[in-house]
Design a protein around this motif. Sequence first.
Motif, PDB file in Angstrom:
ATOM      1  N   GLU A  15       5.867  -6.658   4.031  1.00 55.74           N
ATOM      2  CA  GLU A  15       5.433  -5.390   3.221  1.00 55.74           C
ATOM      3  C   GLU A  15       4.850  -5.656   1.756  1.00 55.74           C
ATOM      4  O   GLU A  15       5.821  -6.333   1.064  1.00 55.74           O
ATOM      5  CB  GLU A  15       6.459  -4.245   3.766  1.00 55.74           C
ATOM      6  N   ARG A 213      -3.330  -0.885   5.662  1.00 54.57           N
ATOM      7  CA  ARG A 213      -2.873  -0.076   4.556  1.00 54.57           C
ATOM      8  C   ARG A 213      -1.980   1.053   5.105  1.00 54.57           C
ATOM      9  O   ARG A 213      -2.612   1.595   5.900  1.00 54.57           O
ATOM     10  CB  ARG A 213      -4.291   0.313   3.508  1.00 54.57           C
ATOM     11  N   LYS A 214      -0.824   1.226   4.399  1.00 58.97           N
ATOM     12  CA  LYS A 214      -0.505   2.657   4.807  1.00 58.97           C
ATOM     13  C   LYS A 214      -0.266   3.417   3.501  1.00 58.97           C
ATOM     14  O   LYS A 214       0.408   3.137   2.456  1.00 58.97           O
ATOM     15  CB  LYS A 214       1.234   2.208   4.973  1.00 58.97           C
ATOM     16  N   ASN A 216       0.189   6.359   0.757  1.00 53.32           N
ATOM     17  CA  ASN A 216       1.406   7.285   0.508  1.00 53.32           C
ATOM     18  C   ASN A 216       0.836   8.575  -0.091  1.00 53.32           C
ATOM     19  O   ASN A 216       0.309   8.754  -0.907  1.00 53.32           O
ATOM     20  CB  ASN A 216       2.165   6.523  -0.898  1.00 53.32           C
ATOM     21  N   ASP A 226       1.355  -2.744   5.376  1.00 50.93           N
ATOM     22  CA  ASP A 226       2.305  -2.967   6.560  1.00 50.93           C
ATOM     23  C   ASP A 226       1.690  -4.200   7.499  1.00 50.93           C
ATOM     24  O   ASP A 226       0.685  -4.296   7.844  1.00 50.93           O
ATOM     25  CB  ASP A 226       2.665  -1.436   7.413  1.00 50.93           C
ATOM     26  N   THR A 228       1.355  -4.941  10.874  1.00 47.80           N
ATOM     27  CA  THR A 228       1.545  -4.183  12.076  1.00 47.80           C
ATOM     28  C   THR A 228       2.007  -5.078  13.420  1.00 47.80           C
ATOM     29  O   THR A 228       2.308  -4.452  14.257  1.00 47.80           O
ATOM     30  CB  THR A 228       0.173  -3.478  12.080  1.00 47.80           C
TER      31      THR A 228
END
Length: 294
Positions: A15, A213-214, A216, A226, A228
């Motif tokens: 991460e 991409r995660k 926020n 992340d 995956t």
Amino acid sequence: MTRISHQWDDADVCEMDILDHSFLNDLVPFTKTFSYDGEHQLNNLLDSEFSERTAYFLLRSGKKSIESIIKSVETYSISSFDITEGLILFKLSFRTHAAAVHEINLLIIEKLLPMGLDKAIQGFPRPRITGKESTRGKEPDYSWCPTRTPRSSAHVKTRMPTVALEVAVTEDDKKLNSDVRYWLSPNDGNANLCLTLRINPINNEIRMESWARKDNNDNKQRARIDRTQVIYVHSTQEGRPIVTGDLPFRIPFESLMLRPIDAQTAAEQDIIFSQADLEEAARSIWIAEEEEEE
């Protein structure tokens, strides 16, 4: 000519922050870095470093020199550049490296054929992609995007990769993580997915990962990356590949095509690499490595 050389240990980073303000500068403490002293010196560096099978090195220079060098597309093997940081990254490609890129592209096309979508994507070997400010750019080892961008897509730039691939043969995880950050950053590559292949030629091991991409929702400037999926391919003493990890390996359809699966089209599905697919790809990569060593 100034040279800075350090060593690092591999770090299995799952991460990462992506919206940091640095890019290539993160690599300076860990890899060979030279101060630019003219075209003759650069040609000598390319010859000497690549003859030693140096995976990559950094060149530090001023804005005008960097702009001049990056325009020489056919002359130099530029992997990445950042004019603001005053750095250019030169990367050496090996036969093993080319074989891995070829195998992944073949697999993707093979999976799209039954869907009738093999002509619906375009693949690009080493296109130079610049970010929003055009002050830094990068060449993926390979990338893909839809031939036509769907009108409903928020993917603003045409011909920008939706999925990018980076292959590392002798590079460290520090370098690979820098690549991933670039491709998934909205201000740079803005890809939906980054695939990475880390090949260890010493013991015939391959690590294949996918990164996304995660966002926020509370703070878009603190988006994360992340990992995956991760899959490992090991070779037995008899040369038989053993695949472990998050099987099967999956590329989400929408990440690549910028549209959901058409419910009326039974053939459409995620791009899935089976265990057998990965075993066959690994064999081809290891054959290329054996040929390169001879």
